[in-house]
Design an enzyme around this catalytic site. Sequence first.
Site, mmCIF file in Angstrom:
data_model
loop_
_atom_site.group_PDB
_atom_site.id
_atom_site.type_symbol
_atom_site.label_atom_id
_atom_site.label_comp_id
_atom_site.label_asym_id
_atom_site.label_seq_id
_atom_site.Cartn_x
_atom_site.Cartn_y
_atom_site.Cartn_z
ATOM 1 N N HIS A 290 20.351 13.111 -24.478
ATOM 2 C CA HIS A 290 18.965 12.453 -24.761
ATOM 3 C C HIS A 290 18.670 11.650 -23.753
ATOM 4 C CE1 HIS A 290 15.743 10.708 -27.401
ATOM 5 N NE2 HIS A 290 15.200 11.958 -27.387
ATOM 6 N N LYS B 188 17.481 9.599 -20.201
ATOM 7 C CA LYS B 188 16.598 9.832 -19.234
ATOM 8 C C LYS B 188 16.672 8.895 -18.233
ATOM 9 C CE LYS B 188 13.983 10.968 -23.082
ATOM 10 N NZ LYS B 188 14.496 10.635 -24.578
ATOM 11 N N ASP C 294 20.045 5.395 -4.574
ATOM 12 C CA ASP C 294 20.851 4.730 -3.969
ATOM 13 C C ASP C 294 21.662 3.557 -4.404
ATOM 14 O OD1 ASP C 294 19.978 6.126 -1.682
ATOM 15 O OD2 ASP C 294 18.409 4.652 -1.181
ATOM 16 N N HIS D 102 5.633 7.157 -28.493
ATOM 17 C CA HIS D 102 7.033 7.740 -28.350
ATOM 18 C C HIS D 102 7.904 6.548 -27.971
ATOM 19 C CE1 HIS D 102 10.218 10.381 -26.507
ATOM 20 N NE2 HIS D 102 9.888 11.182 -27.552
ATOM 21 N N LYS E 246 10.727 3.694 -27.690
ATOM 22 C CA LYS E 246 12.003 3.003 -28.468
ATOM 23 C C LYS E 246 12.204 1.459 -28.062
ATOM 24 C CE LYS E 246 12.614 7.592 -27.432
ATOM 25 N NZ LYS E 246 11.903 8.238 -28.514
ATOM 26 N N ASP F 180 12.716 -12.628 -31.482
ATOM 27 C CA ASP F 180 12.672 -14.061 -31.515
ATOM 28 C C ASP F 180 12.359 -14.682 -29.995
ATOM 29 O OD1 ASP F 180 13.303 -14.181 -34.141
ATOM 30 O OD2 ASP F 180 15.523 -14.451 -34.012
#
Length: 468
Positions: free
Chosen positions: A209, A211, A216, A385, A387, A392
């Site tokens: 999952h 991405k 370089d 979408h 995450k 704090d």
Amino acid sequence: MLLITVIVVYIIIALSMVISLLLNGVRPSKTLGWLLAIFTIPVGGFLLYLMLGRNRRKNKLFPLQNDFFEDLPYDFKQKDLPVLENHTKTVELIQGTSKCPVTNHNEITLLKDGKNTFESIFKALEDAKEHIHLQYYIFEDGLLAQKLLEIFERKVKENVQVRLLYDGIGSYSLSKRYLRKLQKIGVEVVQFLPFRFGRFLSSLNYRNHRKIIVVDNKIGFTGGINISDKYLKGDPSVGKWHDTHLKIEGEAVSYLNRVFISDWFLASKKKVDFTSFNVVKTPEESTSMQIVPSSPDDDFPIMEQVYFSIINGAKKYLYITNPYIIPNHAILQSLETAALSGVDVRLLMSSSTDMKLVDWCVRAYFDSYLKAGIKIYLYPDGILHSKVMISDDTIASVGTANLDNRSLQQNYEANAILYSPLLCKELKADFLMDCSKSKKLTDHLTFSNRPWVNKLIEGSAKLMSPLL
């Protein structure tokens, strides 16, 4: 005679699975459930166990994955950074489980939504001099894929090594024609856990999952955004797609690259000589951060432990943006405990997602949240979408992992943990702005008066939560 033979074979297989469950089972309740399935659902119980039930932390798909993180040097001294004083346990947890230490010479750029993200990605790719590494859960044909193809063709001609890794299920719609074009221009392309007869029962439930883009070994990208035109044009059925991504410059990129190189080796059996890559630092000490890779091959559920640690460490506030919050018992209890202890806990989710079953399952936990004083915000404008977890003004997590069983136990994921008051405040301001556009749920009594049919559907969907 044939019937007796079939029965004997069935009993032998069942007993072997029972022994495997008793030796490798994690939770007694889960073990008991699989035992009942095996003995009450002929054949189907076996198949379900093979696909969903085996303990991958003992029966690993790819052992020794963390060996790729053994020898990368770093010169960080934790005691010199006051920003980490309240997060020592989280720092040590990540380093102890994933072998990824804190790096301090980094510059982070927050990227909101598809347009800004892909403009930044394309600029970095155009400037590549040595290598481009990409891996995506979803890689689809379309305008973005075509633009990448054009960039890759130019860079390969400039002797830049381009490697692309895509998930066999998440990118199932990626056309063979496009893959042939990539290979024709000189891009190395590998599929992670392809859907193949004979192995799909053991690998179907475990997806990559992540991405990740690395250029370089000095610029990296990670977050929630996939290669899909819906991030530019929206989706006819659910509207706009909103997401959060990171551009990382500095020494943390080496660890992000190690995640790619590890997955590349697991999928292709080809080793990449990462000793030739330079570790690039930003000119001055800036953002402190850690890369957290997690997978079903780890000895411990690393991502779950990291989320758990951040939640338990919150003292003033805990803000979470996530489309799929389907907590297990430990995460649910930690969220409730934080809220009941006086922490301002807020959850920001979409009013609806791209999967109706998930919608019902997510809503099945609203009663528990509201009873504990957790505030729920439902974002109305398309799919949210991102995450993101912030606490704090001192620690934040941005990455690929949802708060559900699939991300915490079964998927290959990657998050960036940021120890930066400046970035936390920027993420917090973005969170509060989205909350101001959202519907707020705070009254448990009002929500509990919803139609009983809704409650029945939610309760039924909740039974599926271990699979989602």
